[in-house]
Design a protein around this motif. Structure first.
Motif, PDB file in Angstrom:
ATOM      1  N   VAL A   1       0.607 -20.500  -2.327  1.00 24.10           N
ATOM      2  CA  VAL A   1       1.332 -19.804  -1.262  1.00 24.10           C
ATOM      3  C   VAL A   1       1.391 -18.306  -1.536  1.00 24.10           C
ATOM      4  O   VAL A   1       1.538 -17.875  -2.676  1.00 24.10           O
ATOM      5  N   GLY A   2       1.273 -17.546  -0.474  1.00 27.73           N
ATOM      6  CA  GLY A   2       1.412 -16.098  -0.555  1.00 27.73           C
ATOM      7  C   GLY A   2       2.887 -15.733  -0.571  1.00 27.73           C
ATOM      8  O   GLY A   2       3.651 -16.194   0.269  1.00 27.73           O
ATOM      9  N   LEU A   3       3.293 -14.902  -1.518  1.00 29.90           N
ATOM     10  CA  LEU A   3       4.696 -14.556  -1.678  1.00 29.90           C
ATOM     11  C   LEU A   3       5.044 -13.147  -1.222  1.00 29.90           C
ATOM     12  O   LEU A   3       6.213 -12.826  -1.038  1.00 29.90           O
ATOM     13  N   ASN A   4       4.051 -12.307  -1.051  1.00 27.29           N
ATOM     14  CA  ASN A   4       4.321 -10.900  -0.795  1.00 27.29           C
ATOM     15  C   ASN A   4       4.382 -10.603   0.699  1.00 27.29           C
ATOM     16  O   ASN A   4       3.940 -11.396   1.523  1.00 27.29           O
ATOM     17  N   ALA A   5       4.929  -9.455   1.003  1.00 26.54           N
ATOM     18  CA  ALA A   5       4.956  -8.943   2.366  1.00 26.54           C
ATOM     19  C   ALA A   5       3.920  -7.823   2.464  1.00 26.54           C
ATOM     20  O   ALA A   5       3.645  -7.155   1.466  1.00 26.54           O
ATOM     21  N   PRO A   6       3.363  -7.593   3.652  1.00 26.00           N
ATOM     22  CA  PRO A   6       2.404  -6.499   3.801  1.00 26.00           C
ATOM     23  C   PRO A   6       3.025  -5.162   3.382  1.00 26.00           C
ATOM     24  O   PRO A   6       4.211  -4.918   3.602  1.00 26.00           O
ATOM     25  N   TYR A   7       2.200  -4.322   2.775  1.00 25.78           N
ATOM     26  CA  TYR A   7       2.682  -3.038   2.257  1.00 25.78           C
ATOM     27  C   TYR A   7       3.412  -2.214   3.312  1.00 25.78           C
ATOM     28  O   TYR A   7       4.439  -1.597   3.026  1.00 25.78           O
ATOM     29  N   GLN A   8       2.880  -2.189   4.521  1.00 26.97           N
ATOM     30  CA  GLN A   8       3.507  -1.372   5.555  1.00 26.97           C
ATOM     31  C   GLN A   8       4.934  -1.839   5.824  1.00 26.97           C
ATOM     32  O   GLN A   8       5.831  -1.031   6.030  1.00 26.97           O
ATOM     33  N   LEU A   9       5.157  -3.130   5.804  1.00 26.29           N
ATOM     34  CA  LEU A   9       6.514  -3.651   5.995  1.00 26.29           C
ATOM     35  C   LEU A   9       7.413  -3.245   4.829  1.00 26.29           C
ATOM     36  O   LEU A   9       8.543  -2.798   5.028  1.00 26.29           O
ATOM     37  N   VAL A  10       6.902  -3.358   3.608  1.00 26.20           N
ATOM     38  CA  VAL A  10       7.672  -2.968   2.429  1.00 26.20           C
ATOM     39  C   VAL A  10       8.029  -1.483   2.493  1.00 26.20           C
ATOM     40  O   VAL A  10       9.169  -1.088   2.234  1.00 26.20           O
TER      41      VAL A  10
ATOM     42  N   THR B   1       8.206   0.421   5.196  1.00 27.57           N
ATOM     43  CA  THR B   1       9.138   0.648   6.298  1.00 27.57           C
ATOM     44  C   THR B   1      10.556   0.252   5.913  1.00 27.57           C
ATOM     45  O   THR B   1      11.510   1.000   6.159  1.00 27.57           O
ATOM     46  N   VAL B   2      10.719  -0.892   5.286  1.00 25.06           N
ATOM     47  CA  VAL B   2      12.036  -1.362   4.873  1.00 25.06           C
ATOM     48  C   VAL B   2      12.637  -0.427   3.834  1.00 25.06           C
ATOM     49  O   VAL B   2      13.845  -0.186   3.808  1.00 25.06           O
ATOM     50  N   GLY B   3      11.795   0.152   3.001  1.00 22.15           N
ATOM     51  CA  GLY B   3      12.266   1.028   1.930  1.00 22.15           C
ATOM     52  C   GLY B   3      12.615   2.446   2.373  1.00 22.15           C
ATOM     53  O   GLY B   3      13.155   3.222   1.588  1.00 22.15           O
TER      54      GLY B   3
END
Length: 159
Positions: free
Chosen positions: A140-149, A151-153
Motif C-alpha cells: 500500500v502507498g502511504l504518502n500523499a502527493p508532494y503538492q498536497l504536502v 499546500t498543507v504546510g
C-alpha cells in the motif's frame, strides 16, 4: 558499501545492536521478532504495526527490511500488508496491478512515475516487491502527493 561489496558480503559477518537490551544480536529477524513483539504487547495483544526505516541507498538496510518482512510473514497466519512511504495512496491501483496482476517492474515504475515521485533506484526495493508478489502480500502507498504536502504546510488564515 557499493553493489560489488554488498554482493560479496557474508551475512554471517553481520550483527545488530539491540538498544533496549544493550547488546549485540544476530541479524536474523526470525530469531528476535516474536520476543520483541511480546515485550511490546499491551494486555497480551501483540502489536500489528512494525516500522522499518532505512537510508534510502544503503543495500544492507534493504536486505534487512526484506528479512524482517519474511520473518513477520512466517510468524503467524495473520494477514500482512507492506506500506511504502515512496508511493502515494493514488498509486494503489498500480501497486495492486504489480502484486496481483502483471508483476512488471517496468510498468510499476511507469504507472507510479517512480523517478519523479521517489527518485531512488527501484532496484533497492525489488526483493521486497518481488516477495510481496510471490506471497500475494498487498503493498500500500502511504504518502500523499508532494503538492498536497506543500499546500498543507503553507501558513495561511485560520478557519
Amino acid at each position: 558499501m557499493d553493489r560489488e561489496q554488498f554482493s560479496s558480503y557474508a551475512k554471517r559477518r553481520s550483527i545488530l545492536y539491540d538498544t533496549r537490551a544493550g547488546s549485540f544480536i544476530s541479524p536474523d529477524p526470525r530469531a528476535h521478532i516474536l520476543s520483541a513483539l511480546q515485550r511490546s504487547a499491551v494486555d497480551g495483544v501483540l502489536p500489528r504495526v512494525i516500522f522499518a526505516g532505512e537510508e534510502h541507498t544503503h543495500p544492507l538496510h534493504h536486505a534487512m527490511q526484506y528479512e524482517l518482512i519474511k520473518a513477520v510473514n512466517e510468524m503467524d497466519d495473520q494477514p500482512l500488508m507492506i506500506g511504502l512511504e515512496m508511493c502515494w495512496r493514488q498509486h494503489q491501483r498500480a501497486l495492486d496491478a504489480f502484486v496481483f496482476g502483471d508483476g512488471s517492474f517496468e510498468k510499476l515504475a511507469k504507472r507510479t512515475a517512480w523517478k519523479l515521485t521517489w527518485g531512488y533506484d527501484l532496484n533497492h526495493y525489488a526483493k521486497v516487491l518481488a516477495y510481496a508478489r510471490k506471497e500475494r502480500i498487498r503493498v500500500v502507498g502511504l504518502n500523499a502527493p508532494y503538492q498536497l504536502v506543500i499546500t498543507v504546510g503553507q501558513p495561511g488564515d485560520a478557519i
